[in-house]
Scaffold this motif. Structure first.
Motif, PDB file in Angstrom:
ATOM      1  N   PRO A   8      41.380  19.191  47.661  1.00 45.79           N
ATOM      2  CA  PRO A   8      42.504  18.517  46.997  1.00 45.79           C
ATOM      3  C   PRO A   8      43.562  18.007  47.973  1.00 45.79           C
ATOM      4  O   PRO A   8      44.198  16.987  47.727  1.00 45.79           O
ATOM      5  N   ARG A   9      43.729  18.698  49.089  1.00 49.70           N
ATOM      6  CA  ARG A   9      44.701  18.250  50.089  1.00 49.70           C
ATOM      7  C   ARG A   9      44.255  16.928  50.718  1.00 49.70           C
ATOM      8  O   ARG A   9      45.057  16.004  50.886  1.00 49.70           O
ATOM      9  N   CYS A  10      42.980  16.846  51.044  1.00 46.99           N
ATOM     10  CA  CYS A  10      42.447  15.614  51.622  1.00 46.99           C
ATOM     11  C   CYS A  10      42.556  14.477  50.605  1.00 46.99           C
ATOM     12  O   CYS A  10      42.900  13.342  50.965  1.00 46.99           O
ATOM     13  N   SER A  11      42.296  14.771  49.350  1.00 53.20           N
ATOM     14  CA  SER A  11      42.428  13.758  48.295  1.00 53.20           C
ATOM     15  C   SER A  11      43.861  13.224  48.222  1.00 53.20           C
ATOM     16  O   SER A  11      44.070  12.021  48.043  1.00 53.20           O
ATOM     17  N   MET A  12      44.848  14.102  48.372  1.00 56.02           N
ATOM     18  CA  MET A  12      46.253  13.668  48.364  1.00 56.02           C
ATOM     19  C   MET A  12      46.543  12.731  49.531  1.00 56.02           C
ATOM     20  O   MET A  12      47.255  11.736  49.370  1.00 56.02           O
ATOM     21  N   LEU A  13      45.977  13.051  50.710  1.00 60.96           N
ATOM     22  CA  LEU A  13      46.169  12.177  51.869  1.00 60.96           C
ATOM     23  C   LEU A  13      45.564  10.807  51.611  1.00 60.96           C
ATOM     24  O   LEU A  13      46.184   9.769  51.895  1.00 60.96           O
ATOM     25  N   LEU A  14      44.356  10.794  51.078  1.00 60.98           N
ATOM     26  CA  LEU A  14      43.674   9.528  50.793  1.00 60.98           C
ATOM     27  C   LEU A  14      44.422   8.723  49.740  1.00 60.98           C
ATOM     28  O   LEU A  14      44.575   7.501  49.861  1.00 60.98           O
ATOM     29  N   GLU A  15      44.887   9.395  48.684  1.00 62.79           N
ATOM     30  CA  GLU A  15      45.640   8.714  47.628  1.00 62.79           C
ATOM     31  C   GLU A  15      46.945   8.116  48.144  1.00 62.79           C
ATOM     32  O   GLU A  15      47.436   7.126  47.600  1.00 62.79           O
ATOM     33  N   ALA A  16      47.486   8.708  49.206  1.00 65.90           N
ATOM     34  CA  ALA A  16      48.716   8.198  49.818  1.00 65.90           C
ATOM     35  C   ALA A  16      48.432   7.067  50.798  1.00 65.90           C
ATOM     36  O   ALA A  16      49.347   6.555  51.445  1.00 65.90           O
ATOM     37  N   TYR A  41      53.989  17.189  52.238  1.00 66.74           N
ATOM     38  CA  TYR A  41      53.634  17.347  50.828  1.00 66.74           C
ATOM     39  C   TYR A  41      52.206  17.876  50.647  1.00 66.74           C
ATOM     40  O   TYR A  41      51.983  18.852  49.933  1.00 66.74           O
ATOM     41  N   ALA A  42      51.247  17.236  51.299  1.00 71.00           N
ATOM     42  CA  ALA A  42      49.832  17.537  51.037  1.00 71.00           C
ATOM     43  C   ALA A  42      49.317  18.751  51.797  1.00 71.00           C
ATOM     44  O   ALA A  42      48.441  19.461  51.309  1.00 71.00           O
ATOM     45  N   CYS A  43      49.845  18.983  52.982  1.00 72.61           N
ATOM     46  CA  CYS A  43      49.302  20.046  53.840  1.00 72.61           C
ATOM     47  C   CYS A  43      50.274  21.198  54.076  1.00 72.61           C
ATOM     48  O   CYS A  43      49.993  22.084  54.882  1.00 72.61           O
ATOM     49  N   ASP A  44      51.417  21.167  53.399  1.00 73.35           N
ATOM     50  CA  ASP A  44      52.431  22.211  53.567  1.00 73.35           C
ATOM     51  C   ASP A  44      52.901  22.355  55.014  1.00 73.35           C
ATOM     52  O   ASP A  44      53.180  23.459  55.477  1.00 73.35           O
ATOM     53  N   HIS A  45      52.984  21.246  55.723  1.00 70.36           N
ATOM     54  CA  HIS A  45      53.489  21.278  57.098  1.00 70.36           C
ATOM     55  C   HIS A  45      55.004  21.424  57.079  1.00 70.36           C
ATOM     56  O   HIS A  45      55.673  20.971  56.151  1.00 70.36           O
ATOM     57  N   THR A  46      55.530  22.007  58.142  1.00 68.22           N
ATOM     58  CA  THR A  46      56.970  21.930  58.378  1.00 68.22           C
ATOM     59  C   THR A  46      57.242  20.513  58.887  1.00 68.22           C
ATOM     60  O   THR A  46      56.312  19.833  59.376  1.00 68.22           O
ATOM     61  N   PRO A  47      58.478  20.047  58.829  1.00 66.20           N
ATOM     62  CA  PRO A  47      58.764  18.713  59.380  1.00 66.20           C
ATOM     63  C   PRO A  47      58.344  18.589  60.850  1.00 66.20           C
ATOM     64  O   PRO A  47      57.828  17.547  61.265  1.00 66.20           O
ATOM     65  N   GLU A  48      58.523  19.664  61.604  1.00 69.15           N
ATOM     66  CA  GLU A  48      58.151  19.629  63.033  1.00 69.15           C
ATOM     67  C   GLU A  48      56.632  19.502  63.206  1.00 69.15           C
ATOM     68  O   GLU A  48      56.171  18.720  64.049  1.00 69.15           O
ATOM     69  N   GLN A  49      55.874  20.277  62.422  1.00 70.56           N
ATOM     70  CA  GLN A  49      54.410  20.181  62.496  1.00 70.56           C
ATOM     71  C   GLN A  49      53.951  18.781  62.137  1.00 70.56           C
ATOM     72  O   GLN A  49      53.094  18.206  62.818  1.00 70.56           O
ATOM     73  N   ALA A  50      54.495  18.240  61.067  1.00 71.52           N
ATOM     74  CA  ALA A  50      54.088  16.917  60.600  1.00 71.52           C
ATOM     75  C   ALA A  50      54.406  15.849  61.645  1.00 71.52           C
ATOM     76  O   ALA A  50      53.593  14.953  61.891  1.00 71.52           O
ATOM     77  N   GLU A  51      55.571  15.960  62.276  1.00 71.36           N
ATOM     78  CA  GLU A  51      55.946  14.993  63.304  1.00 71.36           C
ATOM     79  C   GLU A  51      55.003  15.082  64.502  1.00 71.36           C
ATOM     80  O   GLU A  51      54.545  14.052  65.016  1.00 71.36           O
ATOM     81  N   GLN A  52      54.705  16.297  64.936  1.00 76.74           N
ATOM     82  CA  GLN A  52      53.788  16.469  66.069  1.00 76.74           C
ATOM     83  C   GLN A  52      52.404  15.902  65.754  1.00 76.74           C
ATOM     84  O   GLN A  52      51.807  15.210  66.586  1.00 76.74           O
TER      85      GLN A  52
END
Length: 91
Positions: free
Chosen positions: A76-84, A42-53
Motif C-alpha cells: 500500500p505504501r508503494c501504491s501511494m507513491l505511484l498514485e502521487a 505521508y506514504a513511508c512515515d519518514h521524518t522530514p530529514e529522512q525524506a529530504e535525504q
C-alpha cells in the motif's frame, strides 16, 4: 545431522520467513523536491530529514531505497507513491 547443521538449517528457514523487501524510488524530471519530500513523509512515515535525504540521493544517484519491510506492509505504501505520480517499485 549434527547440532551445528541443525542450527544452520533453522537459521536459514528463519531468514526465508523474514525476507525483507524494499521500495525503490526512482528519479524523474517531473516532480519537485517538495512534492517528493511530502509524499515520503505521508506514504513511508519518514521524518522530514529522512525524506529530504532520500530525495537528494534519488536526484544525484537516480534511485534510493526508501522503505524496507514485509511485502504486505510495503504494497500500500508503494501504491501511494505511484498514485502521487512518483516512480517506485518493490524489489
Amino acid at each position: 545431522m549434527s547440532t551445528h547443521e541443525k542450527t544452520l538449517e533453522d537459521v536459514s528457514l528463519k531468514e526465508d520467513v523474514l525476507k525483507q523487501n524494499e521500495i525503490v524510488l526512482y528519479n524523474d524530471d517531473v516532480n519537485t523536491f517538495d512534492h517528493v519530500i511530502e509524499t515520503l513523509i505521508y506514504a513511508c512515515d519518514h521524518t522530514p530529514e529522512q525524506a529530504e535525504q532520500c530525495s537528494i540521493i534519488v536526484h544525484y544517484k537516480g534511485k534510493c531505497t526508501v522503505k524496507t519491510g514485509i511485502y504486505k506492509d510495503l504494497k500500500p505504501r508503494c501504491s501511494m507513491l505511484l498514485e502521487a505520480g512518483l516512480s517506485a517499485e518493490i524489489v
